[in-house]
Motif scaffolding. Structure first.
Motif, PDB file in Angstrom:
ATOM      1  N   LEU A  27      -2.854  -7.788   7.297  1.00  0.00           N
ATOM      2  CA  LEU A  27      -3.640  -6.570   7.084  1.00  0.00           C
ATOM      3  C   LEU A  27      -4.113  -6.409   5.648  1.00  0.00           C
ATOM      4  CD1 LEU A  27      -1.519  -4.075   9.204  1.00  0.00           C
ATOM      5  CD2 LEU A  27      -3.824  -4.875   9.720  1.00  0.00           C
ATOM      6  N   GLN A  28      -3.531  -7.148   4.720  1.00  0.00           N
ATOM      7  CA  GLN A  28      -3.878  -6.987   3.316  1.00  0.00           C
ATOM      8  C   GLN A  28      -4.809  -8.071   2.800  1.00  0.00           C
ATOM      9  OE1 GLN A  28      -0.021  -6.760   1.510  1.00  0.00           O
ATOM     10  NE2 GLN A  28       0.342  -4.663   2.172  1.00  0.00           N
ATOM     11  N   GLN A  29      -5.422  -8.826   3.703  1.00  0.00           N
ATOM     12  CA  GLN A  29      -6.379  -9.835   3.267  1.00  0.00           C
ATOM     13  C   GLN A  29      -7.587  -9.166   2.634  1.00  0.00           C
ATOM     14  OE1 GLN A  29      -5.988 -13.265   3.391  1.00  0.00           O
ATOM     15  NE2 GLN A  29      -3.894 -12.645   3.914  1.00  0.00           N
ATOM     16  N   PRO A  30      -8.114  -9.734   1.538  1.00  0.00           N
ATOM     17  CA  PRO A  30      -9.274  -9.112   0.885  1.00  0.00           C
ATOM     18  C   PRO A  30     -10.539  -9.256   1.729  1.00  0.00           C
ATOM     19  CG  PRO A  30      -8.770 -11.232  -0.117  1.00  0.00           C
ATOM     20  CD  PRO A  30      -7.655 -10.950   0.853  1.00  0.00           C
ATOM     21  N   TYR A  51      -1.515   0.185   4.850  1.00  0.00           N
ATOM     22  CA  TYR A  51      -1.263  -1.147   4.314  1.00  0.00           C
ATOM     23  C   TYR A  51      -2.232  -1.566   3.219  1.00  0.00           C
ATOM     24  CZ  TYR A  51       2.296  -2.404   7.752  1.00  0.00           C
ATOM     25  OH  TYR A  51       3.455  -2.469   8.496  1.00  0.00           O
ATOM     26  N   ARG A  52      -3.393  -0.913   3.131  1.00  0.00           N
ATOM     27  CA  ARG A  52      -4.398  -1.359   2.180  1.00  0.00           C
ATOM     28  C   ARG A  52      -4.640  -0.301   1.108  1.00  0.00           C
ATOM     29  NH1 ARG A  52      -7.104  -5.702   3.950  1.00  0.00           N
ATOM     30  NH2 ARG A  52      -8.816  -5.284   2.525  1.00  0.00           N
ATOM     31  N   GLN A  53      -5.295  -0.742   0.024  1.00  0.00           N
ATOM     32  CA  GLN A  53      -5.625   0.199  -1.042  1.00  0.00           C
ATOM     33  C   GLN A  53      -7.122   0.408  -1.200  1.00  0.00           C
ATOM     34  OE1 GLN A  53      -3.568  -0.943  -4.678  1.00  0.00           O
ATOM     35  NE2 GLN A  53      -1.905   0.440  -4.178  1.00  0.00           N
ATOM     36  N   ASP A  54      -7.966  -0.395  -0.538  1.00  0.00           N
ATOM     37  CA  ASP A  54      -9.385  -0.100  -0.594  1.00  0.00           C
ATOM     38  C   ASP A  54      -9.679   1.077   0.330  1.00  0.00           C
ATOM     39  OD1 ASP A  54      -8.767  -1.577   1.607  1.00  0.00           O
ATOM     40  OD2 ASP A  54     -10.230  -3.157   1.277  1.00  0.00           O
ATOM     41  N   GLY A  64       0.831  -1.193   0.000  1.00  0.00           N
ATOM     42  CA  GLY A  64       0.000   0.000   0.000  1.00  0.00           C
ATOM     43  C   GLY A  64       0.860   1.235   0.000  1.00  0.00           C
ATOM     44  N   PRO A  65       0.258   2.398  -0.122  1.00  0.00           N
ATOM     45  CA  PRO A  65       1.024   3.633  -0.151  1.00  0.00           C
ATOM     46  C   PRO A  65       1.638   3.951   1.194  1.00  0.00           C
ATOM     47  CG  PRO A  65      -1.305   4.085  -0.047  1.00  0.00           C
ATOM     48  CD  PRO A  65      -1.169   2.606  -0.223  1.00  0.00           C
ATOM     49  N   GLY A  66       2.719   4.692   1.178  1.00  0.00           N
ATOM     50  CA  GLY A  66       3.378   5.081   2.418  1.00  0.00           C
ATOM     51  C   GLY A  66       2.615   6.166   3.130  1.00  0.00           C
TER      52      GLY A  66
END
Length: 409
Positions: free
Chosen positions: A158-161, A193-196, A37-39
């Motif tokens: 943390l990145q689980q869908p 950590y996520r992008q959603d 994910g983004p910083g």
């Protein structure tokens, strides 16, 4: 008290027509985080409120179209499951135009006359000596590989869908326990950590401190307003025009405009959450203290719960009594709860290991948020000033509650 399971189920029935999109966000984008994910940004200062394209004037968001958030220090750089560092730009959303006359007046989060009196020079969560000693230990011991492995495991958790938006409710049984601070840390971790999309929803209208903790500059729309505004046919671009934009694909919806006596009833809260949950992969809800009605409704409907308590003898005894009461509720309530002991002073003298064991005997997960000078000073949370143990604890708490939230429909 409203039945949380009932109105949660209503959402799924309302969206039955879009069943093929059940695991997708607006525009057909799946609610699934990428491997990185983004910083996080170096600071959370927000630009003054401006009208954006005519419309629901954009709430005090961050300036600069296409501006990317970056950081020096702050959270550890994300790594893939193979241990390789990865970067991904933050997604940006621009709200669609809307008649400007429909927008209420914007009000600053902090009174301008008090700005000079309460302005603080941020200090690091750890002293220079503690940071130097930590760096020396890392150099002399082979801990770098272990740290990379730990960051990788946290990122994977943390990145689980998610197939439907997860609601994480944060509450406490008394004021001053660090409730809004923990909510800010959790939401910031998820956004990192996520992008959603991630939404901070404030459900504490009694002069809640979440906007201050997140560094919001101004606020206009509130949780009660959104309950009557958001319609099922609106897109994410429409909805974000009513929210305060934060870094890393995150938004804030305040509970009030800082006015005394503003109330948020449980029905308005339910309508707001039902209207918004389809747009966001994660919602971190900063609730009132128990046993307020909105807090009870939020806890009953949430997929994961965080109960904050000060790491003091009074806090431990009160929390243990509440957990014993929660054992009489449906099993999923206490099984999906994480208790966070917040250390408000350094070297309190409390035997934390025994306190943790006693609270865990009730069936909850217990984590400790260590004392941090930066958090204790108040004001906006700037991740690059957090002590390393604080960042690690925040990531563990976020991962624990997120994994528990995945076990409930």
């Amino acid at each position: 008290m409203s039945n949380g399971d009932g109105w949660q189920g209503d959402v799924l029935r309302d969206l039955r027509g879009g069943a093929q999109q059940g695991a997708q966000g607006p525009g057909g984008q799946a609610y699934q985080a990428s491997a990185s994910g983004p910083g996080l940004p170096a600071q959370s200062a927000q630009a003054p409120d401006v009208a954006h394209g005519g419309g629901a004037p954009r709430q005090a968001g961050h300036p600069g179209q296409g501006q990317q958030a970056g950081h020096q220090g702050g959270w550890p750089q994300q790594v893939s499951s193979q241990g390789q560092k990865q970067q991904s730009p933050a997604a940006t959303y621009a709200p669609r135009p809307q008649p400007p006359h429909s927008a209420p007046g914007s009000r600053p989060v902090a009174d301008d006359g008090l700005a000079g009196a309460v302005r603080l020079k941020p200090q690091h969560g750890e002293s220079f000596g503690a940071r130097a000693a930590r760096a020396l230990r890392r150099t002399l011991s082979s801990s770098a590989a272990r740290e990379v492995a730990e960051v990788t495991r946290t990122a994977q958790a943390l990145q689980q869908p998610v197939t439907t938006g997860r609601q994480i409710a944060v509450t406490s049984i008394r004021g001053g326990s660090g409730k809004s601070t923990v909510a800010a840390l959790l939401g910031t971790t998820y956004a990192h950590y996520r992008q959603d999309p991630v939404l901070f929803l404030e459900a504490d209208p009694a002069l809640g401190s979440l906007p201050l903790r997140l560094g919001a500059y101004a606020r206009r729309w509130t949780t009660s307003d959104i309950a009557d505004i958001v319609k099922p046919n609106m897109s994410l671009l429409d909805v974000t025009g009513y929210l305060v934009q934060l870094p890393n694909n995150a938004w804030l919806l305040p509970a009030s405009k800082g006015e005394i006596g503003v109330m948020l009833d449980s029905r308005a809260y339910e309508r707001a959450v039902v209207a918004l949950r389809r747009y966001f992969g994660l919602m971190v809800i900063d609730c009132e203290t128990l046993p307020a009605e909105v807090a009870r409704v939020a806890l009953a409907a949430a997929h994961g719960r965080v109960l904050t308590t000060p790491a003091t003898p009074e806090g431990i005894h009160s929390t243990y009594a509440v957990l014993q009461w929660m054992q009489g509720l449906p099993r999923h309530v206490i099984a999906g709860t994480v208790v966070v002991l917040t250390e408000l002073v350094p070297h309190s003298g409390l035997n934390l290991s025994e306190a943790v064991q006693k609270l865990q005997s009730t069936g909850v997960c217990v984590q400790v948020l260590p004392y941090d000078r930066h958090l204790a000073a108040g004001g906006p949370v700037r991740t690059e000033f957090l002590a390393a143990p604080t960042r690690e604890a925040a990531s563990r708490i976020a991962a624990d509650v997120f994994q528990l939230s995945q076990t409930r429909y």
